[in-house]
Design a protein around this motif. Structure first.
Motif, PDB file in Angstrom:
ATOM      1  N   LYS A   6       0.651  -0.965   0.165  1.00  0.00           N
ATOM      2  CA  LYS A   6      -0.251  -0.117   0.130  1.00  0.00           C
ATOM      3  C   LYS A   6       0.550   1.294  -0.258  1.00  0.00           C
ATOM      4  N   SER A  12     -13.900   2.861  -5.548  1.00  0.00           N
ATOM      5  CA  SER A  12     -12.766   2.299  -5.514  1.00  0.00           C
ATOM      6  C   SER A  12     -12.357   1.734  -6.409  1.00  0.00           C
ATOM      7  N   GLU A  61     -10.187  -1.516  -9.389  1.00  0.00           N
ATOM      8  CA  GLU A  61      -9.508  -2.399  -9.549  1.00  0.00           C
ATOM      9  C   GLU A  61      -8.903  -2.516 -10.881  1.00  0.00           C
ATOM     10  N   THR A  65      -2.000  -6.131 -10.616  1.00  0.00           N
ATOM     11  CA  THR A  65      -3.066  -5.456 -10.105  1.00  0.00           C
ATOM     12  C   THR A  65      -2.827  -3.233  -9.517  1.00  0.00           C
ATOM     13  N   TYR A 109      -5.138  -0.893  -6.813  1.00  0.00           N
ATOM     14  CA  TYR A 109      -6.172  -0.611  -6.289  1.00  0.00           C
ATOM     15  C   TYR A 109      -6.114   0.409  -5.843  1.00  0.00           C
ATOM     16  N   SER A 120      -8.132   3.462  -3.640  1.00  0.00           N
ATOM     17  CA  SER A 120      -9.136   3.560  -2.702  1.00  0.00           C
ATOM     18  C   SER A 120      -8.983   4.340  -1.764  1.00  0.00           C
ATOM     19  N   THR A 141     -18.055  -3.406  -2.833  1.00  0.00           N
ATOM     20  CA  THR A 141     -16.309  -4.220  -2.473  1.00  0.00           C
ATOM     21  C   THR A 141     -17.502  -5.819  -1.924  1.00  0.00           C
ATOM     22  N   ASP A 198     -11.869  -7.604  -0.187  1.00  0.00           N
ATOM     23  CA  ASP A 198     -10.638  -7.222  -0.335  1.00  0.00           C
ATOM     24  C   ASP A 198     -10.016  -7.559  -0.527  1.00  0.00           C
ATOM     25  N   THR A 231      -6.517  -6.657  -1.198  1.00  0.00           N
ATOM     26  CA  THR A 231      -5.342  -6.458  -0.292  1.00  0.00           C
ATOM     27  C   THR A 231      -5.958  -6.367   0.952  1.00  0.00           C
TER      28      THR A 231
END
Length: 298
Positions: A15, A27, A29, A53, A55, A57, A194, A197, A199
């Motif tokens: 992150k 959010s 993706e 990927t 993300y 958010s 979502t 998640d 993550t």
């Protein structure tokens, strides 16, 4: 502006946190550069060969990497690239480009062998990781599960692949609540909510043995048992809205311990299935008539 780099429960995902919010209650993706048409920053990040990927958010950007690099080798350079991009006025999200349209889906309910559990099948894949939630305190990885627990009649939630298994308390009948739950799930997903998640999925010790890194350390019989469960048993229990996990094998007692999830957990017919289905299958395929199967949570 200085980004804060934070590790996640998933070692492949890192992150990069901002001091302020960067999205408006949305959010995003992105799996590839073509999906990132409304995010010039995400498109730029995909030029890095290890980015799998992206993300975006609230106040962070999370990046999932391919295994060709280690985060310790590249994280500072990635943070610097993002910081430089923002300093030069680069846009993170362009709101009026490719505004996400409401994604129509279908959701339908299927009965399971467990009268307390109903399986809600969705016309799209929901998760790569099967997750079971016994109460609202466990729902950090799943905003959908958290919202479902707001219904007073929801006891447990299990999410896997393209379905959600909901177990209810006896205070309500399925005739009274099926439409309400189905409609809620449909609207939640269509409006961009979502489900899982990825993550912040916490590694589940109950599933560790199934993973390759631990599988290789098990004895041969345990490996054979896992392979049989994966190939022959899991597809059948998944069709009924459940899941089965290998826990352990005691060579001296010839005892196989498993964990039941979703509709299988607490199902009146689970004992019959274990003894007359799984146990007999293992006895036959392992050529060992002394095999005993028991569920730790049956």
């Amino acid at each position: 502006m200085k980004l804060t780099i934070k590790e996640t429960q998933n070692p492949t995902i890192l992150k990069f946190e901002f001091p302020d919010f960067i999205t408006q209650n949305e959010s995003f993706e992105y799996k590839n550069i073509d999906e990132a048409k409304n995010s010039p920053l995400a498109q730029q990040l995909f030029y890095l060969p290890f980015v799998k990927t992206v993300y975006i958010s609230s106040n962070f950007i999370a990046i999932e990497r391919f295994s060709i690099v280690d985060w310790n080798d590249v994280k500072d350079a990635v943070a610097e690239q993002i910081e430089d991009y923002i300093k030069t006025g680069g846009k993170i999200i362009i709101e009026d480009v490719l505004k996400p349209k409401k994604s129509a889906i279908t959701v339908y309910g299927e009965t399971t062998p467990n009268p307390a559990t109903l399986k809600f099948v969705v016309s799209r894949r929901l998760t790569q990781t099967a997750l079971e939630f016994k109460n609202i305190d466990e729902t950090a990885p799943s905003p959908l599960a958290k919202e479902l627990f707001q219904f007073p009649f929801v006891k447990e939630v299990f999410i896997d692949e393209n379905y959600i298994s909901v177990t209810k308390y006896d205070m309500a009948t399925w005739e009274e609540i099926t439409l309400e739950i189905r409609t809620f799930i449909k609207q939640f997903i269509e409006n961009g909510g979502t489900v899982i998640d990825e993550t912040i999925v916490i590694e589940d010790t109950k599933q560790d043995k199934q993973q390759i890194k631990n599988f290789d350390n098990l004895d041969t019989t345990s490996q054979q048992i896992i392979n049989i469960l994966e190939e022959y048993v899991k597809p059948a229990v998944a069709a009924d809205g459940g899941n089965i996990l290998f826990d352990s094998y005691d060579e001296n007692e010839k005892r196989v311990k498993v964990i039941l999830q979703g509709s299988c957990n607490g199902c009146p017919s689970s004992t019959f299935t274990l003894k007359n289905g799984i146990e007999n299958m293992l006895k036959d395929m392992l050529n060992d008539k002394d095999i005993i199967v028991e569920a730790l949570n049956a």
